[in-house]
Design an enzyme around this catalytic site. Structure first.
Site, PDB file in Angstrom:
ATOM      1  N   HIS A  86     -68.497 -88.633  81.472  1.00 21.13           N
ATOM      2  CA  HIS A  86     -67.554 -89.681  81.799  1.00 21.13           C
ATOM      3  C   HIS A  86     -68.330 -90.450  82.700  1.00 21.13           C
ATOM      4  CE1 HIS A  86     -63.532 -90.075  84.188  1.00 21.13           C
ATOM      5  NE2 HIS A  86     -63.896 -91.124  83.576  1.00 21.13           N
ATOM      6  N   HIS A 137     -67.628 -81.482  80.727  1.00 23.93           N
ATOM      7  CA  HIS A 137     -67.266 -82.445  81.134  1.00 23.93           C
ATOM      8  C   HIS A 137     -68.278 -83.124  82.239  1.00 23.93           C
ATOM      9  CE1 HIS A 137     -64.596 -85.986  81.564  1.00 23.93           C
ATOM     10  NE2 HIS A 137     -64.579 -85.912  83.004  1.00 23.93           N
ATOM     11  N   ASP A 197     -69.254 -85.835  85.040  1.00 21.91           N
ATOM     12  CA  ASP A 197     -68.690 -86.890  85.708  1.00 21.91           C
ATOM     13  C   ASP A 197     -69.869 -87.666  86.752  1.00 21.91           C
ATOM     14  OD1 ASP A 197     -65.846 -86.990  85.539  1.00 21.91           O
ATOM     15  OD2 ASP A 197     -66.014 -84.880  86.464  1.00 21.91           O
ATOM     16  N   GLY A 249     -62.810 -90.744  91.121  1.00 26.82           N
ATOM     17  CA  GLY A 249     -63.866 -90.923  92.201  1.00 26.82           C
ATOM     18  C   GLY A 249     -63.776 -89.444  92.887  1.00 26.82           C
ATOM     19  N   PHE A 250     -62.984 -88.585  92.735  1.00 26.00           N
ATOM     20  CA  PHE A 250     -62.964 -87.124  93.364  1.00 26.00           C
ATOM     21  C   PHE A 250     -62.355 -86.156  92.568  1.00 26.00           C
ATOM     22  CE2 PHE A 250     -62.608 -90.717  96.441  1.00 26.00           C
ATOM     23  CZ  PHE A 250     -63.782 -90.530  97.252  1.00 26.00           C
ATOM     24  N   SER A 264     -65.095 -79.629  84.044  1.00 25.63           N
ATOM     25  CA  SER A 264     -65.804 -80.798  84.653  1.00 25.63           C
ATOM     26  C   SER A 264     -66.611 -79.975  85.708  1.00 25.63           C
ATOM     27  CB  SER A 264     -64.917 -81.661  85.316  1.00 25.63           C
ATOM     28  OG  SER A 264     -65.650 -82.232  86.287  1.00 25.63           O
ATOM     29  N   MET A 298     -56.794 -91.183  82.464  1.00 27.80           N
ATOM     30  CA  MET A 298     -56.879 -90.810  83.829  1.00 27.80           C
ATOM     31  C   MET A 298     -55.512 -90.270  84.329  1.00 27.80           C
ATOM     32  SD  MET A 298     -60.093 -90.524  84.356  1.00 27.80           S
ATOM     33  CE  MET A 298     -59.846 -89.952  85.855  1.00 27.80           C
ATOM     34  N   MET A 350     -68.359 -93.236  85.268  1.00 28.46           N
ATOM     35  CA  MET A 350     -67.689 -93.891  86.524  1.00 28.46           C
ATOM     36  C   MET A 350     -68.498 -94.853  86.946  1.00 28.46           C
ATOM     37  SD  MET A 350     -65.150 -90.827  87.584  1.00 28.46           S
ATOM     38  CE  MET A 350     -66.191 -89.589  86.858  1.00 28.46           C
ATOM     39  N   ASP A 405     -57.451 -86.373  82.234  1.00 30.59           N
ATOM     40  CA  ASP A 405     -58.472 -85.920  83.334  1.00 30.59           C
ATOM     41  C   ASP A 405     -57.812 -85.973  84.656  1.00 30.59           C
ATOM     42  OD1 ASP A 405     -60.875 -85.446  84.782  1.00 30.59           O
ATOM     43  OD2 ASP A 405     -61.995 -87.244  83.882  1.00 30.59           O
ATOM     44  N   MET A 427     -71.040 -90.867  88.878  1.00 34.54           N
ATOM     45  CA  MET A 427     -70.149 -91.906  89.652  1.00 34.54           C
ATOM     46  C   MET A 427     -71.535 -92.688  90.477  1.00 34.54           C
ATOM     47  SD  MET A 427     -67.471 -89.457  91.306  1.00 34.54           S
ATOM     48  CE  MET A 427     -66.294 -88.338  90.630  1.00 34.54           C
TER      49      MET A 427
HETATM   50  C1  DX5 Z   1     -62.418 -87.610  88.798  1.00 36.59           C
HETATM   51  C2  DX5 Z   1     -63.108 -86.959  87.577  1.00 36.59           C
HETATM   52  C3  DX5 Z   1     -62.738 -85.567  86.988  1.00 36.59           C
HETATM   53  C4  DX5 Z   1     -62.572 -84.504  88.175  1.00 36.59           C
HETATM   54  C5  DX5 Z   1     -61.335 -83.637  87.835  1.00 36.59           C
HETATM   55  O1  DX5 Z   1     -62.803 -88.562  89.219  1.00 36.59           O
HETATM   56  O2  DX5 Z   1     -63.194 -87.719  86.570  1.00 36.59           O
HETATM   57  O3  DX5 Z   1     -63.054 -85.148  85.971  1.00 36.59           O
HETATM   58  O4  DX5 Z   1     -63.746 -83.827  88.290  1.00 36.59           O
HETATM   59  O5  DX5 Z   1     -61.360 -82.597  88.786  1.00 36.59           O
HETATM   60  P1  DX5 Z   1     -59.803 -81.935  88.964  1.00 36.59           P
HETATM   61  O6  DX5 Z   1     -59.642 -81.096  87.741  1.00 36.59           O
HETATM   62  O7  DX5 Z   1     -60.309 -80.908  90.008  1.00 36.59           O
HETATM   63  O8  DX5 Z   1     -58.774 -82.787  89.234  1.00 36.59           O
HETATM   64 ZN    ZN Z   2     -63.776 -87.077  84.426  1.00 32.90          ZN
END
Ligand code: DX5
Ligand code: ZN
Length: 219
Positions: A65, A32, A34, A141-142, A7, A136, A67, A174, A36
């Site tokens: 992905h 991946h 992300d 979110g983070f 990611s 998930m 969000m 994830d 948001m």
């Molecule tokens: C969270 C994201 C993840 C995140 C994973 O909201 O969807 O894809 O980047 O990061 P790590 O592997 O650091 O938990």
């Molecule tokens: Zn993700």
């Protein structure tokens, strides 16, 4: 087949191109991405222009992905930006079946993501419409959050359902995945592994190779 999806949320954006090439060279299969919106999740990340720009120099499968609330509004834009797969959150779609069909109509693979507290039964009537299910293992979110242990039971339950239905659907996990828990999540039923911090913190090449080694042993 087992696949690793680093990611880029955890990447150093000043050196993004270089770091994407590094995960590709080390053998990761997916990238991946992300996205948001600051509404479905508390944070804001990046969107179409970034994807369009990295598409030019990467042969990785782009696993986007989303969000974001009501992602249907943006499927065409993300398809045009270079996504190969788009995953939407069941919680963010009023008409989930319509949105998944929309993604497939664009010639892309369609995924559905479930937050940790969302039960598997929201998938009951859409197994024919998805190519990938994303469980998930943190609240989205983070990056850099801790893996929620209850995810293991959810993965095992999903594995049973897919076997009973004789469905060959990818199961992605994830959030909080690292070299110490990846074998366990795979044994529980995941075959597509997302990892942000555990790939991009430290030596990217050796991190990816270690993940792939463990994942190969659990094939
Ligand atoms: C969270 C994201 C993840 C995140 C994973 O909201 O969807 O894809 O980047 O990061 P790590 O592997 O650091 O938990
Ligand atoms: Zn993700």
């Amino acid at each position: 087949m087992n696949k690793l999806a680093p990611s880029i949320l955890a990447a150093d954006f000043f050196r993004l191109g270089e770091q994407i090439s590094a995960v590709e060279k080390a053998g990761a299969q997916l990238l991946h991405i992300d996205v948001m919106d600051g509404a479905f999740v508390p944070s804001i990340s990046f969107g179409m222009p970034l994807i369009k720009s990295i598409r030019k120099n990467s042969g990785l499968v782009f696993d986007v992905h989303l969000m974001i609330n009501e992602p249907d509004r943006y499927i065409d834009d993300f398809a045009a930006s270079g996504a190969d797969m788009i995953t939407v959150h069941a919680e963010a779609c009023t008409h989930l079946n319509r949105t998944l069909s929309h993604i497939r109509e664009k010639g892309l693979k369609a995924g559905v993501a479930l937050n940790p507290s969302t039960p598997l039964n929201v998938l009951d009537y859409i197994y024919d419409d998805v190519d990938m299910i994303l469980i998930m293992s943190v609240n989205p979110g983070f990056g850099g959050q801790k893996f929620i242990p209850g995810t293991m039971d959810k993965l095992r339950e999903l594995k049973k359902i897919l076997a009973a239905k004789n469905k060959n659907i990818d199961v992605q996990v994830d959030g909080g995945i690292n070299l110490n828990n990846v074998a366990e999540v795979m044994a529980a039923g995941a075959n597509v592994i997302v990892s942000g911090s555990s790939v991009f913190n430290g030596d990217i090449d050796s991190n990816v190779r270690h993940f792939l080694e463990i994942m190969g042993e659990n094939e």
